[in-house]
Design an enzyme around this catalytic site. Structure first.
Site, short mmCIF file in Angstrom:
data_model
loop_
_atom_site.label_atom_id
_atom_site.label_comp_id
_atom_site.label_asym_id
_atom_site.label_seq_id
_atom_site.Cartn_x
_atom_site.Cartn_y
_atom_site.Cartn_z
N HIS A 224 0.87 -1.18 0.02
CA HIS A 224 -0.11 -0.07 0.04
C HIS A 224 0.86 1.19 -0.17
O HIS A 224 1.78 1.38 0.66
CB HIS A 224 -0.98 -0.06 1.19
N GLU B 182 -4.02 1.64 -7.13
CA GLU B 182 -4.32 2.73 -6.23
C GLU B 182 -3.61 4.06 -6.47
O GLU B 182 -2.64 4.31 -6.04
CB GLU B 182 -4.26 2.66 -4.93
P1 PGA Z 1 -10.12 5.47 0.14
O1 PGA Z 1 -8.65 4.70 0.19
O2 PGA Z 1 -11.01 4.45 -0.37
O3 PGA Z 1 -10.04 6.07 1.42
O4 PGA Z 1 -9.74 6.38 -1.08
C1 PGA Z 1 -8.17 3.58 -0.56
C2 PGA Z 1 -6.88 3.05 0.23
O5 PGA Z 1 -6.36 3.68 0.82
O6 PGA Z 1 -6.89 1.63 0.14
#
Ligand code: PGA
Length: 223
Positions: A101, A150
């Protein structure tokens, strides 16, 4: 199969987590269509709470395809590493683990080398890694089967990445086409349908909108 992964980050006390799971399970049990989809392996829901909340949640879950994931795993195997949580510690409790992440890369300095160790240890202990990346230059370890795209600017900002960009990012990846491909970044009940309608996008990694059981259920029930 569509995946709905809830990443709670460091939110929630034990009692908040228990209230969440009770209300979420209540919603699922009242939704025969969703139950059928879970039973037919068309939907997988993976809740990733902070470590101490994994086991209390596990004791409450009986539904097929409602599963638990850890948000992290040590890059060390079991041993003298005070404060770490190893793959072995997670065995039998979690089925998945989030690796790579952007918050781990940024705040905890996790390098590509460390992430590869985490992938290997996840697999050694039977945990399926969900490997996150925010740009196409980040190497994806070969063993990875689930990727979550992401883009950092979309995380927690309300500025979700347009579907076309997500699809073109996937095309630009030099990676096996059989991998499960998730999108994460400001997914909510208003924008989720746009991504879900794309067969190339296999689901979501969701934080903010997963913290409330009803909002998360509302997204899952769009499937
Ligand atoms: P969010 O975060 O849905 O709050 O944008 C996604 C994540 O960090 O996995």
């Amino acid at each position: 199969m569509k995946y709905f992964v809830a990443n709670w980050k460091t939110y929630k006390s034990l009692s908040e987590a228990e209230t969440w799971i009770d209300s979420f399970i209540g919603k699922i049990r009242a939704d025969q269509q969703l139950l059928d989809r879970l039973n037919r392996d068309e939907v997988k829901i993976i809740v990733c709470p902070p470590f101490p909340l994994l086991y209390p949640l596990k004791k409450k879950i009986t539904e097929k395809n409602l599963l638990l994931g850890a948000q992290n795993i040590s890059h060390f195997d079991e041993g003298p590493y005070t404060g770490e949580v190893s793959g072995k510690n997670l065995q039998g409790i979690a089925d998945y683990v989030i690796v790579g992440h952007s918050e781990r890369r940024r705040y905890f300095g996790e390098s590509d080398e460390i992430l590869t160790k985490k992938i290997n240890l996840s697999l050694k202990y039977g945990l399926q890694p969900i490997f996150c990346l925010d740009n196409a230059n980040q190497p994806i370890p070969n063993e990875v089967k689930i990727i979550a795209y992401e883009p950092t600017k979309a995380i927690g900002t309300g500025d979700n990445e347009p579907v076309e960009n997500v699809l073109s990012f996937k095309k630009s990846l030099d990676f096996k086409s059989t991998a499960i491909f998730l999108y994460g970044g400001s997914v909510n009940e208003n924008n989720a349908r746009d991504y879900l309608s794309q067969p190339e996008i296999n689901g979501f990694l969701i934080s903010t909108a997963s913290l409330d059981a009803l909002s998360f259920y509302n997204i899952v029930s769009l499937v």
